[in-house]
Design a protein around this motif. Structure first.
Motif, mmCIF file in Angstrom:
data_model
loop_
_atom_site.group_PDB
_atom_site.id
_atom_site.type_symbol
_atom_site.label_atom_id
_atom_site.label_comp_id
_atom_site.label_asym_id
_atom_site.label_seq_id
_atom_site.Cartn_x
_atom_site.Cartn_y
_atom_site.Cartn_z
ATOM 1 N N SER A 142 9.884 -11.108 -38.970
ATOM 2 C CA SER A 142 10.014 -9.789 -38.353
ATOM 3 C C SER A 142 8.673 -9.075 -38.427
ATOM 4 O O SER A 142 7.805 -9.436 -39.226
ATOM 5 C CB SER A 142 11.094 -8.963 -39.058
ATOM 6 N N SER A 143 8.499 -8.041 -37.618
ATOM 7 C CA SER A 143 7.210 -7.355 -37.574
ATOM 8 C C SER A 143 6.861 -6.719 -38.915
ATOM 9 O O SER A 143 5.696 -6.584 -39.262
ATOM 10 C CB SER A 143 7.194 -6.310 -36.458
ATOM 11 N N VAL A 164 15.405 -14.642 -34.905
ATOM 12 C CA VAL A 164 15.571 -15.713 -33.926
ATOM 13 C C VAL A 164 16.258 -15.124 -32.708
ATOM 14 O O VAL A 164 17.226 -14.373 -32.830
ATOM 15 C CB VAL A 164 16.406 -16.887 -34.493
ATOM 16 N N SER A 165 15.747 -15.469 -31.531
ATOM 17 C CA SER A 165 16.343 -15.044 -30.262
ATOM 18 C C SER A 165 16.891 -16.269 -29.553
ATOM 19 O O SER A 165 16.197 -17.283 -29.426
ATOM 20 C CB SER A 165 15.301 -14.358 -29.382
ATOM 21 N N THR A 195 19.240 -11.425 -30.324
ATOM 22 C CA THR A 195 18.287 -11.606 -31.414
ATOM 23 C C THR A 195 18.990 -11.218 -32.711
ATOM 24 O O THR A 195 19.607 -10.160 -32.784
ATOM 25 C CB THR A 195 17.037 -10.724 -31.227
ATOM 26 N N TYR A 212 14.406 -19.060 -28.001
ATOM 27 C CA TYR A 212 13.096 -18.829 -27.413
ATOM 28 C C TYR A 212 12.157 -18.061 -28.340
ATOM 29 O O TYR A 212 11.018 -17.787 -27.982
ATOM 30 C CB TYR A 212 13.200 -18.131 -26.056
ATOM 31 N N ARG A 213 12.621 -17.744 -29.541
ATOM 32 C CA ARG A 213 11.752 -17.087 -30.518
ATOM 33 C C ARG A 213 12.301 -17.356 -31.912
ATOM 34 O O ARG A 213 13.484 -17.213 -32.153
ATOM 35 C CB ARG A 213 11.732 -15.582 -30.255
ATOM 36 N N SER A 214 11.424 -17.734 -32.836
ATOM 37 C CA SER A 214 11.771 -17.899 -34.242
ATOM 38 C C SER A 214 10.525 -17.510 -35.019
ATOM 39 O O SER A 214 9.529 -18.238 -35.001
ATOM 40 C CB SER A 214 12.181 -19.351 -34.537
ATOM 41 N N ARG A 215 10.586 -16.335 -35.673
ATOM 42 C CA ARG A 215 9.375 -15.808 -36.305
ATOM 43 C C ARG A 215 9.715 -14.782 -37.371
ATOM 44 O O ARG A 215 10.836 -14.272 -37.415
ATOM 45 C CB ARG A 215 8.473 -15.159 -35.260
#
Length: 127
Positions: free
Chosen positions: A91-92, A99-100, A58, A86-89
């Motif tokens: 940050s918290s 991105v992962s 990530t 498998y992830r694009s978002r």
């Protein structure tokens, strides 16, 4: 003219317009695009790991001081069959874009793994 050539020409026009506007976009907002590069399964990334079959990583492109993230994305020109994001978002904390990526295990040499780039599109925080 290929679709890729059309995309490159459109990007050149967009970049020229942004430069002419003094670093502002068409709406007058000051913006900046931040990027970070990394490889799947290579330490020194935000998080990394592997198992028998997969290596995963990530990365986070962070907004500079005084900016907020409005969007983001990634690219991986070295992608092979069965490699995937498998992830694009955001940050918290909302201060970056994460991105992962996962890639099939390719042994201990980091250069065997695909390099990918994460982008964060940021605008000046006038609050």
């Amino acid at each position: 003219m290929s679709l890729s050539d059309v995309g490159k020409a459109a990007a050149a026009v967009r970049d020229g317009a942004h430069k002419a506007l003094g670093g502002h976009n068409g709406s007058g907002l000051k913006y900046q695009t931040v990027e970070i590069k990394g490889r799947c399964g290579v330490p020194d990334n935000l998080s990394t790991g592997s198992n028998t079959y997969w290596s995963y990583t990530t990365l986070e492109a962070k907004a500079p001081a005084g900016y907020i993230v409005t969007g983001g994305g990634w690219e991986c020109p070295d992608m092979k069959d069965r490699d995937f994001a498998y992830r694009s978002r955001p940050s918290s904390e909302g201060k970056g874009w994460m991105v992962s990526m996962a890639a099939l295990e390719r042994g201990g040499n980091p250069n065997n793994y695909p390099e990918f780039t994460v982008y964060a599109v940021c605008i000046a925080d006038d609050a």
